[in-house]
Design a protein around this motif. Structure first.
Motif, PDB file in Angstrom:
ATOM      1  N   GLU A  14      51.106  71.086   6.481  1.00  0.00           N
ATOM      2  CA  GLU A  14      50.342  69.841   6.544  1.00  0.00           C
ATOM      3  C   GLU A  14      48.963  70.052   7.153  1.00  0.00           C
ATOM      4  OE1 GLU A  14      51.102  67.321   4.890  1.00  0.00           O
ATOM      5  OE2 GLU A  14      53.188  67.775   4.475  1.00  0.00           O
ATOM      6  N   ILE A  15      48.871  70.893   8.156  1.00  0.00           N
ATOM      7  CA  ILE A  15      47.558  71.207   8.742  1.00  0.00           C
ATOM      8  C   ILE A  15      46.688  71.921   7.707  1.00  0.00           C
ATOM      9  CG2 ILE A  15      46.364  72.613  10.473  1.00  0.00           C
ATOM     10  CD1 ILE A  15      48.757  71.896  12.370  1.00  0.00           C
ATOM     11  N   GLN A  16      47.276  72.836   6.960  1.00  0.00           N
ATOM     12  CA  GLN A  16      46.535  73.559   5.926  1.00  0.00           C
ATOM     13  C   GLN A  16      46.109  72.638   4.787  1.00  0.00           C
ATOM     14  OE1 GLN A  16      49.305  76.678   5.016  1.00  0.00           O
ATOM     15  NE2 GLN A  16      48.595  77.971   6.702  1.00  0.00           N
ATOM     16  N   ALA A  17      46.800  71.512   4.616  1.00  0.00           N
ATOM     17  CA  ALA A  17      46.461  70.567   3.549  1.00  0.00           C
ATOM     18  C   ALA A  17      45.249  69.701   3.905  1.00  0.00           C
ATOM     19  CB  ALA A  17      47.662  69.680   3.226  1.00  0.00           C
ATOM     20  N   LEU A  18      44.840  69.725   5.162  1.00  0.00           N
ATOM     21  CA  LEU A  18      43.643  68.986   5.554  1.00  0.00           C
ATOM     22  C   LEU A  18      42.421  69.641   4.918  1.00  0.00           C
ATOM     23  CD1 LEU A  18      44.335  68.580   9.381  1.00  0.00           C
ATOM     24  CD2 LEU A  18      44.566  66.811   7.630  1.00  0.00           C
ATOM     25  N   SER A  19      41.337  68.906   4.856  1.00  0.00           N
ATOM     26  CA  SER A  19      40.104  69.493   4.327  1.00  0.00           C
ATOM     27  C   SER A  19      39.601  70.562   5.299  1.00  0.00           C
ATOM     28  CB  SER A  19      39.036  68.410   4.154  1.00  0.00           C
ATOM     29  OG  SER A  19      38.509  68.031   5.408  1.00  0.00           O
ATOM     30  N   PRO A  20      38.826  71.512   4.799  1.00  0.00           N
ATOM     31  CA  PRO A  20      38.271  72.538   5.704  1.00  0.00           C
ATOM     32  C   PRO A  20      37.468  71.915   6.853  1.00  0.00           C
ATOM     33  CG  PRO A  20      37.997  73.227   3.438  1.00  0.00           C
ATOM     34  CD  PRO A  20      38.512  71.801   3.406  1.00  0.00           C
ATOM     35  N   THR A  23      39.953  70.542   9.433  1.00  0.00           N
ATOM     36  CA  THR A  23      40.596  71.652  10.136  1.00  0.00           C
ATOM     37  C   THR A  23      39.644  72.274  11.147  1.00  0.00           C
ATOM     38  OG1 THR A  23      41.950  72.096   8.193  1.00  0.00           O
ATOM     39  CG2 THR A  23      41.807  73.848   9.826  1.00  0.00           C
ATOM     40  N   HIS A  24      38.423  72.512  10.726  1.00  0.00           N
ATOM     41  CA  HIS A  24      37.409  73.127  11.589  1.00  0.00           C
ATOM     42  C   HIS A  24      37.129  72.253  12.813  1.00  0.00           C
ATOM     43  CE1 HIS A  24      33.858  75.482  12.587  1.00  0.00           C
ATOM     44  NE2 HIS A  24      33.200  74.344  12.710  1.00  0.00           N
ATOM     45  N   ARG A  25      36.976  70.969  12.583  1.00  0.00           N
ATOM     46  CA  ARG A  25      36.663  70.067  13.695  1.00  0.00           C
ATOM     47  C   ARG A  25      37.850  69.898  14.637  1.00  0.00           C
ATOM     48  NH1 ARG A  25      32.946  65.609  10.451  1.00  0.00           N
ATOM     49  NH2 ARG A  25      31.118  66.955  10.309  1.00  0.00           N
ATOM     50  N   LEU A  26      39.065  69.805  14.110  1.00  0.00           N
ATOM     51  CA  LEU A  26      40.252  69.732  14.979  1.00  0.00           C
ATOM     52  C   LEU A  26      40.375  70.993  15.823  1.00  0.00           C
ATOM     53  CD1 LEU A  26      43.105  68.237  12.757  1.00  0.00           C
ATOM     54  CD2 LEU A  26      42.042  67.194  14.752  1.00  0.00           C
ATOM     55  N   TYR A  27      40.165  72.138  15.199  1.00  0.00           N
ATOM     56  CA  TYR A  27      40.256  73.411  15.920  1.00  0.00           C
ATOM     57  C   TYR A  27      39.222  73.456  17.047  1.00  0.00           C
ATOM     58  CZ  TYR A  27      40.344  78.409  16.851  1.00  0.00           C
ATOM     59  OH  TYR A  27      40.438  79.622  17.474  1.00  0.00           O
ATOM     60  N   LEU A  34      35.734  72.036  22.604  1.00  0.00           N
ATOM     61  CA  LEU A  34      34.382  71.526  22.389  1.00  0.00           C
ATOM     62  C   LEU A  34      34.407  70.004  22.409  1.00  0.00           C
ATOM     63  CD1 LEU A  34      33.311  73.782  19.379  1.00  0.00           C
ATOM     64  CD2 LEU A  34      32.679  74.063  21.778  1.00  0.00           C
ATOM     65  N   SER A  35      33.348  69.419  22.896  1.00  0.00           N
ATOM     66  CA  SER A  35      33.243  67.959  22.837  1.00  0.00           C
ATOM     67  C   SER A  35      32.819  67.561  21.429  1.00  0.00           C
ATOM     68  CB  SER A  35      32.211  67.459  23.852  1.00  0.00           C
ATOM     69  OG  SER A  35      30.907  67.838  23.438  1.00  0.00           O
ATOM     70  N   MET A  36      33.012  66.304  21.111  1.00  0.00           N
ATOM     71  CA  MET A  36      32.560  65.818  19.809  1.00  0.00           C
ATOM     72  C   MET A  36      31.050  65.958  19.698  1.00  0.00           C
ATOM     73  SD  MET A  36      34.996  62.617  18.925  1.00  0.00           S
ATOM     74  CE  MET A  36      36.753  62.722  19.210  1.00  0.00           C
ATOM     75  N   GLN A  37      30.356  65.771  20.815  1.00  0.00           N
ATOM     76  CA  GLN A  37      28.902  65.943  20.835  1.00  0.00           C
ATOM     77  C   GLN A  37      28.531  67.392  20.515  1.00  0.00           C
ATOM     78  OE1 GLN A  37      26.356  63.390  21.611  1.00  0.00           O
ATOM     79  NE2 GLN A  37      25.334  65.015  20.466  1.00  0.00           N
ATOM     80  N   ASP A  38      29.258  68.352  21.095  1.00  0.00           N
ATOM     81  CA  ASP A  38      29.006  69.772  20.810  1.00  0.00           C
ATOM     82  C   ASP A  38      29.181  70.079  19.324  1.00  0.00           C
ATOM     83  OD1 ASP A  38      28.586  70.357  23.519  1.00  0.00           O
ATOM     84  OD2 ASP A  38      30.668  70.994  23.836  1.00  0.00           O
ATOM     85  N   ILE A  39      30.259  69.565  18.756  1.00  0.00           N
ATOM     86  CA  ILE A  39      30.541  69.802  17.337  1.00  0.00           C
ATOM     87  C   ILE A  39      29.443  69.173  16.487  1.00  0.00           C
ATOM     88  CG2 ILE A  39      32.144  69.332  15.444  1.00  0.00           C
ATOM     89  CD1 ILE A  39      34.407  69.382  17.630  1.00  0.00           C
ATOM     90  N   ALA A  40      29.074  67.945  16.817  1.00  0.00           N
ATOM     91  CA  ALA A  40      28.020  67.247  16.071  1.00  0.00           C
ATOM     92  C   ALA A  40      26.700  68.009  16.144  1.00  0.00           C
ATOM     93  CB  ALA A  40      27.850  65.828  16.615  1.00  0.00           C
TER      94      ALA A  40
END
Length: 70
Positions: A14-20, A23-27, A34-40
């Motif tokens: 199910e995790i692999q079925a997520l969009s890349p 997956t990247h952002r969850l990881y 990382l904070s959401m601000q860091d990712i953004a």
């Protein structure tokens, strides 16, 4: 033990079925801390975009295999 192994396999699928992107952002958020601000900032997008992406990924995982129920 067989049931536990099958649950792990299902969750991985199910995790692999997520969009890349999901997956990247969850990881980044959950595993790298990382904070959401860091990712953004790294992706050049808004924090709202990152937040919505993570929220939709968690919703999908909750619905599919009872992951991240808190």
């Amino acid at each position: 033990a067989s049931s536990a192994a099958s649950d792990v396999y299902k969750r991985q699928r199910e995790i692999q079925a997520l969009s890349p992107k999901q997956t990247h952002r969850l990881y980044g958020y959950y595993y790298l801390g990382l904070s959401m601000q860091d990712i953004a900032n790294k992706e050049g997008v808004s924090v709202g975009s990152v937040s919505e992406c993570i929220k939709s990924a968690l919703t999908a995982l909750r619905e599919r295999c009872n992951l991240f129920n808190f």
